[in-house]
Each structure stands twice: as structure tokens, then as C-alpha cells.
Design a protein around this motif. Sequence first.
Motif, PDB file in Angstrom:
ATOM      1  N   GLU A 172      22.111  46.702  60.784  1.00  0.00           N
ATOM      2  CA  GLU A 172      23.527  46.981  61.016  1.00  0.00           C
ATOM      3  C   GLU A 172      24.451  46.058  60.228  1.00  0.00           C
ATOM      4  O   GLU A 172      25.627  45.900  60.575  1.00  0.00           O
ATOM      5  CB  GLU A 172      23.860  46.934  62.507  1.00  0.00           C
ATOM      6  N   ALA A 173      23.958  45.460  59.174  1.00  0.00           N
ATOM      7  CA  ALA A 173      24.833  44.729  58.260  1.00  0.00           C
ATOM      8  C   ALA A 173      25.608  45.725  57.397  1.00  0.00           C
ATOM      9  O   ALA A 173      25.131  46.828  57.117  1.00  0.00           O
ATOM     10  CB  ALA A 173      24.017  43.790  57.382  1.00  0.00           C
ATOM     11  N   SER A 174      26.804  45.323  56.965  1.00  0.00           N
ATOM     12  CA  SER A 174      27.628  46.227  56.159  1.00  0.00           C
ATOM     13  C   SER A 174      28.287  45.474  55.013  1.00  0.00           C
ATOM     14  O   SER A 174      28.663  44.301  55.146  1.00  0.00           O
ATOM     15  CB  SER A 174      28.697  46.912  57.014  1.00  0.00           C
ATOM     16  N   SER A 175      28.433  46.175  53.900  1.00  0.00           N
ATOM     17  CA  SER A 175      29.053  45.606  52.705  1.00  0.00           C
ATOM     18  C   SER A 175      30.057  46.601  52.140  1.00  0.00           C
ATOM     19  O   SER A 175      29.754  47.785  51.997  1.00  0.00           O
ATOM     20  CB  SER A 175      27.987  45.294  51.649  1.00  0.00           C
ATOM     21  N   ASP A 176      31.252  46.104  51.821  1.00  0.00           N
ATOM     22  CA  ASP A 176      32.295  46.917  51.179  1.00  0.00           C
ATOM     23  C   ASP A 176      32.792  46.164  49.954  1.00  0.00           C
ATOM     24  O   ASP A 176      33.260  45.022  50.059  1.00  0.00           O
ATOM     25  CB  ASP A 176      33.458  47.166  52.135  1.00  0.00           C
ATOM     26  N   VAL A 177      32.694  46.798  48.795  1.00  0.00           N
ATOM     27  CA  VAL A 177      33.103  46.169  47.546  1.00  0.00           C
ATOM     28  C   VAL A 177      34.131  47.053  46.854  1.00  0.00           C
ATOM     29  O   VAL A 177      33.903  48.251  46.655  1.00  0.00           O
ATOM     30  CB  VAL A 177      31.897  45.946  46.606  1.00  0.00           C
ATOM     31  N   GLY A 178      35.247  46.462  46.482  1.00  0.00           N
ATOM     32  CA  GLY A 178      36.235  47.118  45.637  1.00  0.00           C
ATOM     33  C   GLY A 178      36.491  46.235  44.430  1.00  0.00           C
ATOM     34  O   GLY A 178      36.790  45.044  44.581  1.00  0.00           O
ATOM     35  N   ALA A 179      36.339  46.768  43.227  1.00  0.00           N
ATOM     36  CA  ALA A 179      36.450  45.951  42.022  1.00  0.00           C
ATOM     37  C   ALA A 179      37.227  46.702  40.941  1.00  0.00           C
ATOM     38  O   ALA A 179      37.175  47.930  40.855  1.00  0.00           O
ATOM     39  CB  ALA A 179      35.066  45.549  41.510  1.00  0.00           C
ATOM     40  N   LEU A 180      37.932  45.924  40.113  1.00  0.00           N
ATOM     41  CA  LEU A 180      38.781  46.491  39.067  1.00  0.00           C
ATOM     42  C   LEU A 180      38.711  45.610  37.834  1.00  0.00           C
ATOM     43  O   LEU A 180      38.832  44.388  37.932  1.00  0.00           O
ATOM     44  CB  LEU A 180      40.233  46.574  39.556  1.00  0.00           C
ATOM     45  N   SER A 222      30.769  50.915  47.630  1.00  0.00           N
ATOM     46  CA  SER A 222      31.382  50.230  46.498  1.00  0.00           C
ATOM     47  C   SER A 222      32.221  51.207  45.688  1.00  0.00           C
ATOM     48  O   SER A 222      31.830  52.347  45.465  1.00  0.00           O
ATOM     49  CB  SER A 222      30.327  49.572  45.603  1.00  0.00           C
ATOM     50  N   LEU A 223      33.389  50.725  45.285  1.00  0.00           N
ATOM     51  CA  LEU A 223      34.287  51.475  44.406  1.00  0.00           C
ATOM     52  C   LEU A 223      34.687  50.542  43.278  1.00  0.00           C
ATOM     53  O   LEU A 223      35.342  49.518  43.514  1.00  0.00           O
ATOM     54  CB  LEU A 223      35.518  51.951  45.165  1.00  0.00           C
ATOM     55  N   VAL A 224      34.280  50.881  42.059  1.00  0.00           N
ATOM     56  CA  VAL A 224      34.588  50.063  40.890  1.00  0.00           C
ATOM     57  C   VAL A 224      35.421  50.905  39.941  1.00  0.00           C
ATOM     58  O   VAL A 224      35.017  52.003  39.545  1.00  0.00           O
ATOM     59  CB  VAL A 224      33.306  49.569  40.199  1.00  0.00           C
ATOM     60  N   LYS A 225      36.579  50.380  39.573  1.00  0.00           N
ATOM     61  CA  LYS A 225      37.474  51.096  38.673  1.00  0.00           C
ATOM     62  C   LYS A 225      37.735  50.255  37.428  1.00  0.00           C
ATOM     63  O   LYS A 225      37.711  49.022  37.480  1.00  0.00           O
ATOM     64  CB  LYS A 225      38.803  51.428  39.359  1.00  0.00           C
ATOM     65  N   GLY A 226      38.002  50.945  36.317  1.00  0.00           N
ATOM     66  CA  GLY A 226      38.274  50.243  35.076  1.00  0.00           C
ATOM     67  C   GLY A 226      39.325  50.948  34.240  1.00  0.00           C
ATOM     68  O   GLY A 226      39.451  52.172  34.287  1.00  0.00           O
ATOM     69  N   VAL A 227      40.080  50.144  33.501  1.00  0.00           N
ATOM     70  CA  VAL A 227      41.055  50.654  32.534  1.00  0.00           C
ATOM     71  C   VAL A 227      40.824  49.918  31.223  1.00  0.00           C
ATOM     72  O   VAL A 227      40.744  48.680  31.202  1.00  0.00           O
ATOM     73  CB  VAL A 227      42.508  50.438  33.000  1.00  0.00           C
ATOM     74  N   ALA A 228      40.678  50.649  30.126  1.00  0.00           N
ATOM     75  CA  ALA A 228      40.521  50.045  28.803  1.00  0.00           C
ATOM     76  C   ALA A 228      41.554  50.638  27.860  1.00  0.00           C
ATOM     77  O   ALA A 228      41.765  51.860  27.846  1.00  0.00           O
ATOM     78  CB  ALA A 228      39.114  50.271  28.264  1.00  0.00           C
ATOM     79  N   ALA A 252      44.975  51.761  39.927  1.00  0.00           N
ATOM     80  CA  ALA A 252      44.461  50.418  40.175  1.00  0.00           C
ATOM     81  C   ALA A 252      44.736  49.960  41.602  1.00  0.00           C
ATOM     82  O   ALA A 252      43.935  49.223  42.188  1.00  0.00           O
ATOM     83  CB  ALA A 252      45.084  49.438  39.183  1.00  0.00           C
ATOM     84  N   GLY A 253      45.858  50.400  42.155  1.00  0.00           N
ATOM     85  CA  GLY A 253      46.249  49.943  43.484  1.00  0.00           C
ATOM     86  C   GLY A 253      45.288  50.341  44.574  1.00  0.00           C
ATOM     87  O   GLY A 253      45.212  49.694  45.620  1.00  0.00           O
ATOM     88  N   ASP A 254      44.519  51.382  44.343  1.00  0.00           N
ATOM     89  CA  ASP A 254      43.537  51.823  45.328  1.00  0.00           C
ATOM     90  C   ASP A 254      42.515  50.735  45.607  1.00  0.00           C
ATOM     91  O   ASP A 254      42.024  50.592  46.731  1.00  0.00           O
ATOM     92  CB  ASP A 254      42.853  53.092  44.815  1.00  0.00           C
ATOM     93  N   VAL A 255      42.189  49.948  44.581  1.00  0.00           N
ATOM     94  CA  VAL A 255      41.255  48.838  44.755  1.00  0.00           C
ATOM     95  C   VAL A 255      41.952  47.633  45.369  1.00  0.00           C
ATOM     96  O   VAL A 255      41.453  47.022  46.322  1.00  0.00           O
ATOM     97  CB  VAL A 255      40.617  48.453  43.399  1.00  0.00           C
ATOM     98  N   VAL A 256      43.106  47.274  44.831  1.00  0.00           N
ATOM     99  CA  VAL A 256      43.816  46.088  45.308  1.00  0.00           C
ATOM    100  C   VAL A 256      44.177  46.216  46.788  1.00  0.00           C
ATOM    101  O   VAL A 256      44.136  45.238  47.536  1.00  0.00           O
ATOM    102  CB  VAL A 256      45.078  45.853  44.462  1.00  0.00           C
ATOM    103  N   ALA A 257      44.495  47.440  47.212  1.00  0.00           N
ATOM    104  CA  ALA A 257      44.872  47.655  48.610  1.00  0.00           C
ATOM    105  C   ALA A 257      43.736  47.353  49.580  1.00  0.00           C
ATOM    106  O   ALA A 257      43.964  47.182  50.781  1.00  0.00           O
ATOM    107  CB  ALA A 257      45.351  49.092  48.802  1.00  0.00           C
ATOM    108  N   ARG A 258      42.513  47.277  49.086  1.00  0.00           N
ATOM    109  CA  ARG A 258      41.370  46.975  49.944  1.00  0.00           C
ATOM    110  C   ARG A 258      41.294  45.496  50.319  1.00  0.00           C
ATOM    111  O   ARG A 258      40.525  45.126  51.201  1.00  0.00           O
ATOM    112  CB  ARG A 258      40.059  47.374  49.234  1.00  0.00           C
ATOM    113  N   CYS A 259      42.029  44.662  49.624  1.00  0.00           N
ATOM    114  CA  CYS A 259      41.965  43.227  49.874  1.00  0.00           C
ATOM    115  C   CYS A 259      42.404  42.929  51.304  1.00  0.00           C
ATOM    116  O   CYS A 259      43.511  43.271  51.714  1.00  0.00           O
ATOM    117  CB  CYS A 259      42.844  42.470  48.886  1.00  0.00           C
TER     118      CYS A 259
END
Length: 273
Positions: A117-125, A151-157, A246-253
Motif C-alpha cells: 500500500e505504498a504510493s508514489s506520485d511524480v510530476g516533472a517538467l 507519473s506525468l512528465v512533460k517537456g517543451v523544447a 506546463a502548469g499542469d505539472v507545477v500545480a501538483r506541487c
Amino acid sequence: MEALLDTIRRMRAAGGERLAVDAPTAGPFAAFDPAQLRVEVAPGASAQLVVVHTAAGVSSLEVALGEGASLDLAEVFLAEAFAELHVRQSARSACRMTAVELASANASWRISLEGREASSDVGALFLAGAGEHGVMRLRTDHRVADCRSESLVKGVAAADGVGEFHGLVYVAPDAQRTDARQQSRNVVLGDAARIVAEPQLEIYADDVKCSHGATVGRMDDEAILYMRQRGLSEAQARRLQLEGFAGDVVARCGIEPLGEALAEAVAARLAHI
């Protein structure tokens, strides 16, 4: 970025190479450019920690969460750091991580779910502008049954910037009833920009719910046209679309003093990418 740094400087310093938390609620703590840091959160305790990289260097962070412990972790890259993180979680522990690369950086994370029952949530940009190269690697190990990870990982190049995401969800033979989701969403701005996204699953149990996916594309021209019809310029419409992406990730903080300052820093970076 000064407003962001000022916000982090006002937090309690996590000095030395070891941070031990045994209080029900502690933090937020801040660690600037740690070469090596071990974080231990006692059973039933909770903590908040911000790790910020302001100079080029190598960083190693180890986190151990006791039974029922919880941690909100944020990692912010303002310089070309090479950072490794290993989180080990006991039963019913929870770790929520938000990571943002605002400069060239190379981050490698490993999450080990070792108790039921451990849980991990990762949001990265990651944001990669001209001449920059952002790399994120994430491995999530489901070692036992009844654990959850997302996990949700987003990127902008932009320009000739390069971004990379390499993800792996590993499910051990006895890790039945695993619930794991891994997503990578990316936007390239211009013909020279490049992003590589490689999410993977490695599953050895049969009673699981696991999914992964990745997209690399350009901005939504229909959405931009819709916003322009309502009075926005093309530049304003594109900026708002990127900020929303990008805000979708930052809002997870989950660290309240940091969230707003981080959102402002991301918006400022996007305006000049």
C-alpha cells in the motif's frame, strides 16, 4: 528567478549530509546544491523538502520513508547539475514529487515501493531552449503487492533544444494488484527542436493495472485560433497555451510556499525560451 530563490531561502535549511524527521509534520526544509544527502522520515511522520540546484555539479540524494510516513519533495534545476535520487518506501508510505528543469540538467530518479500500500506520485517538467539539453530518467519498482504509482512528465523544447525522457515501471513477480500509470507529454517549438520520449513497462505479475504512453507534437493551432478570435494576439495565445501545458505539472506541487513562486518562474522561462 530571484523571487523563487528568495522563497526557498526562507525555508529551514537542511544542513549536513543527513536529515532525520520524526515529528508528525515538519518542514518545509530546503537543501541548496547538496553533493550528498540522506533523508529519513520516521514511521507515521511527514515532511516537506525542496532541493534546488543553482550551480553545475553532481548530487546524490537518498530518501527512506518509514511505515505510514509521507514526504512532499520538490527538485528544482537552475543550473546544469547531474542529480541522482533513490526513494525507498515502506508499507503505507506516500511520496509526492514535483521536479522542474529550468536549465540543461540530467536527473535520474528511482522509486522503490517495498511495503504494501505504498504510493508514489511524480510530476516533472523540463524546458529546453537554444543550446540546452534536458534529460529525465525515472524508474519505479513495484516490489510487493498492492502498491500504486503515477507519473506525468512533460517537456517543451525550442530552437535547437533537446529533451529526453526515459521511464520504466518494473513489476516484480509477487507484486499483484499493482496500479501503475506513466505518461509523457511533449511540445516542440520549431523544426530544429527535438524530444525523445521512451516510457516502458516490465511486468512479471498477472493481476495488475498498468498503462503508459507518450506524445511529441506541436502546439494546438485550433486552440490558438480560438483564443485569437476572443481578442488575444498570437503571441499571447501561444504563451497562455504553453503556461497551461506546463502548469499542469507545477500545480501538483504540495509545498504551499513554493507553488506560486515556481509557477511564476516557469512562466518567465517560457516567455524567453
